[in-house]
Motif scaffolding. Structure first.
Motif, PDB file in Angstrom:
ATOM      1  N   UNK A  80       0.816  -1.219   0.000  1.00  0.00           N
ATOM      2  CA  UNK A  80       0.000   0.000   0.000  1.00  0.00           C
ATOM      3  C   UNK A  80       0.848   1.267   0.000  1.00  0.00           C
ATOM      4  N   UNK A  81       1.957   1.268   0.733  1.00  0.00           N
ATOM      5  CA  UNK A  81       2.687   2.519   0.944  1.00  0.00           C
ATOM      6  C   UNK A  81       4.052   2.556   0.244  1.00  0.00           C
ATOM      7  N   UNK A  82       4.362   1.472  -0.508  1.00  0.00           N
ATOM      8  CA  UNK A  82       5.540   1.459  -1.361  1.00  0.00           C
ATOM      9  C   UNK A  82       5.185   1.244  -2.817  1.00  0.00           C
ATOM     10  N   UNK A  83       4.174   0.402  -3.058  1.00  0.00           N
ATOM     11  CA  UNK A  83       3.681   0.150  -4.416  1.00  0.00           C
ATOM     12  C   UNK A  83       2.372   0.884  -4.705  1.00  0.00           C
ATOM     13  N   UNK A  84       1.741   1.374  -3.653  1.00  0.00           N
ATOM     14  CA  UNK A  84       0.519   2.187  -3.731  1.00  0.00           C
ATOM     15  C   UNK A  84      -0.658   1.452  -4.366  1.00  0.00           C
ATOM     16  N   UNK A  85      -0.762   0.182  -3.967  1.00  0.00           N
ATOM     17  CA  UNK A  85      -1.999  -0.542  -4.213  1.00  0.00           C
ATOM     18  C   UNK A  85      -3.112   0.166  -3.447  1.00  0.00           C
ATOM     19  N   UNK A  86      -4.232   0.479  -4.096  1.00  0.00           N
ATOM     20  CA  UNK A  86      -5.267   1.280  -3.416  1.00  0.00           C
ATOM     21  C   UNK A  86      -5.769   0.620  -2.135  1.00  0.00           C
ATOM     22  N   UNK A  87      -6.091   1.450  -1.162  1.00  0.00           N
ATOM     23  CA  UNK A  87      -6.765   0.980   0.037  1.00  0.00           C
ATOM     24  C   UNK A  87      -8.234   0.752  -0.307  1.00  0.00           C
ATOM     25  N   UNK A  88      -8.756  -0.461  -0.160  1.00  0.00           N
ATOM     26  CA  UNK A  88     -10.146  -0.715  -0.537  1.00  0.00           C
ATOM     27  C   UNK A  88     -11.111   0.239   0.147  1.00  0.00           C
ATOM     28  N   UNK A  89     -11.951   0.858  -0.668  1.00  0.00           N
ATOM     29  CA  UNK A  89     -12.934   1.806  -0.159  1.00  0.00           C
ATOM     30  C   UNK A  89     -12.504   3.248  -0.250  1.00  0.00           C
ATOM     31  N   UNK A  90     -11.210   3.486  -0.529  1.00  0.00           N
ATOM     32  CA  UNK A  90     -10.735   4.856  -0.676  1.00  0.00           C
ATOM     33  C   UNK A  90     -10.477   5.139  -2.159  1.00  0.00           C
ATOM     34  N   UNK A  91      -9.529   5.982  -2.464  1.00  0.00           N
ATOM     35  CA  UNK A  91      -9.313   6.418  -3.841  1.00  0.00           C
ATOM     36  C   UNK A  91      -8.820   5.263  -4.711  1.00  0.00           C
ATOM     37  N   UNK A  92      -9.391   5.155  -5.899  1.00  0.00           N
ATOM     38  CA  UNK A  92      -8.979   4.093  -6.810  1.00  0.00           C
ATOM     39  C   UNK A  92      -7.670   4.431  -7.512  1.00  0.00           C
ATOM     40  N   UNK A  93      -7.385   5.723  -7.669  1.00  0.00           N
ATOM     41  CA  UNK A  93      -6.116   6.163  -8.242  1.00  0.00           C
ATOM     42  C   UNK A  93      -5.610   7.355  -7.442  1.00  0.00           C
ATOM     43  N   UNK A  94      -4.297   7.502  -7.306  1.00  0.00           N
ATOM     44  CA  UNK A  94      -3.773   8.680  -6.612  1.00  0.00           C
ATOM     45  C   UNK A  94      -4.122   9.958  -7.364  1.00  0.00           C
ATOM     46  N   UNK A  95      -4.219  11.052  -6.599  1.00  0.00           N
ATOM     47  CA  UNK A  95      -4.579  12.351  -7.170  1.00  0.00           C
ATOM     48  C   UNK A  95      -3.497  13.378  -6.856  1.00  0.00           C
ATOM     49  N   UNK A  96      -2.914  13.974  -7.899  1.00  0.00           N
ATOM     50  CA  UNK A  96      -1.988  15.095  -7.724  1.00  0.00           C
ATOM     51  C   UNK A  96      -2.818  16.369  -7.666  1.00  0.00           C
ATOM     52  N   UNK A  97      -2.742  17.078  -6.545  1.00  0.00           N
ATOM     53  CA  UNK A  97      -3.591  18.249  -6.326  1.00  0.00           C
ATOM     54  C   UNK A  97      -3.012  19.468  -7.032  1.00  0.00           C
ATOM     55  N   UNK A  98      -3.905  20.321  -7.507  1.00  0.00           N
ATOM     56  CA  UNK A  98      -3.513  21.540  -8.218  1.00  0.00           C
ATOM     57  C   UNK A  98      -3.541  22.728  -7.273  1.00  0.00           C
ATOM     58  N   UNK A  99      -2.534  23.568  -7.337  1.00  0.00           N
ATOM     59  CA  UNK A  99      -2.501  24.802  -6.547  1.00  0.00           C
ATOM     60  C   UNK A  99      -1.470  25.739  -7.131  1.00  0.00           C
ATOM     61  N   UNK A 100      -1.524  26.989  -6.698  1.00  0.00           N
ATOM     62  CA  UNK A 100      -0.510  28.001  -6.998  1.00  0.00           C
ATOM     63  C   UNK A 100       0.145  28.393  -5.663  1.00  0.00           C
ATOM     64  N   UNK A 101       0.827  29.533  -5.660  1.00  0.00           N
ATOM     65  CA  UNK A 101       1.364  30.017  -4.394  1.00  0.00           C
ATOM     66  C   UNK A 101       2.423  31.079  -4.562  1.00  0.00           C
TER      67      UNK A 101
END
Length: 449
Positions: free
Chosen positions: A56-77
């Motif tokens: 889960x935390x090295x290969x990022x197999x999804x946690x069942x019931x949570x996000x199906x794919x990782x999300x890169x968040x958008x922001x400025x700053x």
């Protein structure tokens, strides 16, 4: 596999304009170096075995019931006060959301998990040293009562990274952090830059309802919450003697929770000019300027919220920051001294007696608070502290010194110690000093609490 009972995917309410679905890097190795079972227990993940942890935390197999794919968040700053519309999650992503035992929405976010659309020229990786440093920072700050993200997992990934500002090639890692949300001031700034009032209103409601536990629809209320939370964060930084190093508006989240640790340091003495980042030539984020820097960042949130609100109530919310900070820093310093507050006027007078002595004598911060815990400043600290001694004489201790921690030496996390811990890992793959230091910091946290 059945869903984890505490798994959530609340971020999807915001919709695709807020993030990009991405893939994690495929690392040559996954070697578990640190797992935070104490934090994992809060979100129902303490019982998974090491093999599942690595998946889960090295290969990022999804946690069942949570996000199906990782999300890169958008922001400025604003970065060192220069606006940058070209940033976002460039070497990290939101991996999962979970609910803790108190019903709070929590994020599992990454650092060093691979390239995203916002990586620009970066490789999307994290050095193992950077991961070790973040674990040490978060453990120390947590022990000192600073609201902070927690280092959840550190996994070495078997790549050789080239870096221009440290010896290379160097070892690689991926870090997972647990915190109350990855919505930054810069997330709001991006929508203001795009003049996107519809999504700004959606973001305001998401933060108010899911992160602040408040009613939706009031951008002024959101700003009031952020002002109070960030004033407390600034105060706790000061009481801890901590210098974040890069207090850009994309590094300030709307929970007032410290995160994203780069060139951080703890100042050895109460030196307002102490700087953590070698590239901060003007001292913009020096120790003594951190409250000003955080207040400035929150001003940028107010500017962004003009998309939805008149200026006057936003200005009124901002003007509360200095007073809230003064109250919070007084409380934070008295907490570290181990005494029960007496009253606003008396407490401020006491702190005003202590700070000049600390600054003028060049006293070691960690040693002073260790010696003075319970409200008695030993004679060894000299006559400069006589006024502080007299003021503290009227206070009652909030605890005692019976915890075993008080029979040893003060715990600190100065740069020489950080480098020594890293050297043992780098030269001999010796993780014993790292794990011993974590145990020592947690011991201190228990004694202070």
């Amino acid at each position: 596999m059945a869903d984890f009972p505490q798994a959530r995917r609340t971020i999807l309410e915001l919709g695709s304009p807020f993030y990009d679905a991405v893939e994690a890097a495929d690392f040559p190795q996954t070697i578990l170096r640190f797992r935070n079972d104490r934090a994992a227990a809060e979100v129902g993940l303490a019982d998974i075995d090491d093999d599942a942890w690595l998946r889960h935390f090295g290969r990022f197999t999804p946690l069942p019931g949570s996000l199906e794919r990782p999300l890169a968040l958008r922001y400025h700053g604003h970065q060192f006060r220069v606006y940058n519309p070209e940033i976002g999650d460039g070497r990290g992503f939101l991996f999962a959301q979970l609910e803790d035992g108190s019903g709070r929405l929590m994020d599992l976010g990454t650092k060093g998990s691979g390239r995203t659309p916002w990586s620009r020229s970066g490789d999307g990786r994290l050095t193992l040293k950077g991961g070790v440093r973040e674990v040490l920072a978060t453990e120390m700050l947590g022990a000192l009562g600073v609201p902070t993200s927690r280092s959840f997992s550190l996994i070495e990934t078997g790549e050789a990274l080239e870096r221009g500002d440290e010896p290379s090639p160097t070892r690689s890692a991926v870090l997972v952090r647990l915190n109350h949300g990855h919505i930054r001031i810069g997330t709001f700034q991006r929508l203001a830059y795009l003049r996107d009032a519809e999504n700004m209103a959606r973001l305001v409601d998401y933060v108010l309802v899911h992160l602040h536990g408040d009613a939706p629809g009031d951008p002024v209320r959101l700003l009031e919450n952020v002002v109070a939370r960030t004033a407390r964060l600034a105060a706790r930084y000061m009481a801890a003697g901590f210098v974040h190093g890069v207090l850009n508006s994309d590094n300030i989240n709307v929970m007032g929770e410290s995160f994203d640790y780069g060139p951080w340091r703890f100042t050895p003495t109460w030196d307002p000019d102490f700087v953590a980042a070698y590239f901060d030539h003007a001292g913009l984020y020096a120790f003594g300027r951190q409250p000003e820097a955080i207040h400035w960042d929150v001003m940028q949130l107010a500017v962004a919220l003009r998309t939805l609100s008149d200026a006057e109530p936003l200005i009124a919310a901002l003007e509360a920051f200095p007073e809230l900070y003064q109250r919070a820093v007084t409380d934070a310093l008295l907490w570290r001294l181990g005494v029960i507050p007496r009253g606003e006027a008396e407490d401020r007078a006491t702190i005003q007696a202590i700070e000049p002595a600390l600054r003028g004598e060049g006293t070691a911060i960690d040693g002073f608070f260790f010696d003075a815990f319970g409200g008695v400043i030993p004679d060894g600290h000299g006559a400069a502290f006589d006024a502080a001694r007299a003021a503290l004489a009227a206070y009652r201790p909030r605890g005692d010194r019976t915890h075993p921690y008080w029979s040893g030496a003060s715990c600190s996390m100065l740069i020489d110690e950080v480098e020594a811990i890293w050297s043992a890992i780098d030269q001999h793959d010796d993780w014993a000093p790292f794990h011993a230091k974590i145990a020592g910091m947690r011991d201190m946290g228990a004694a202070l609490a």
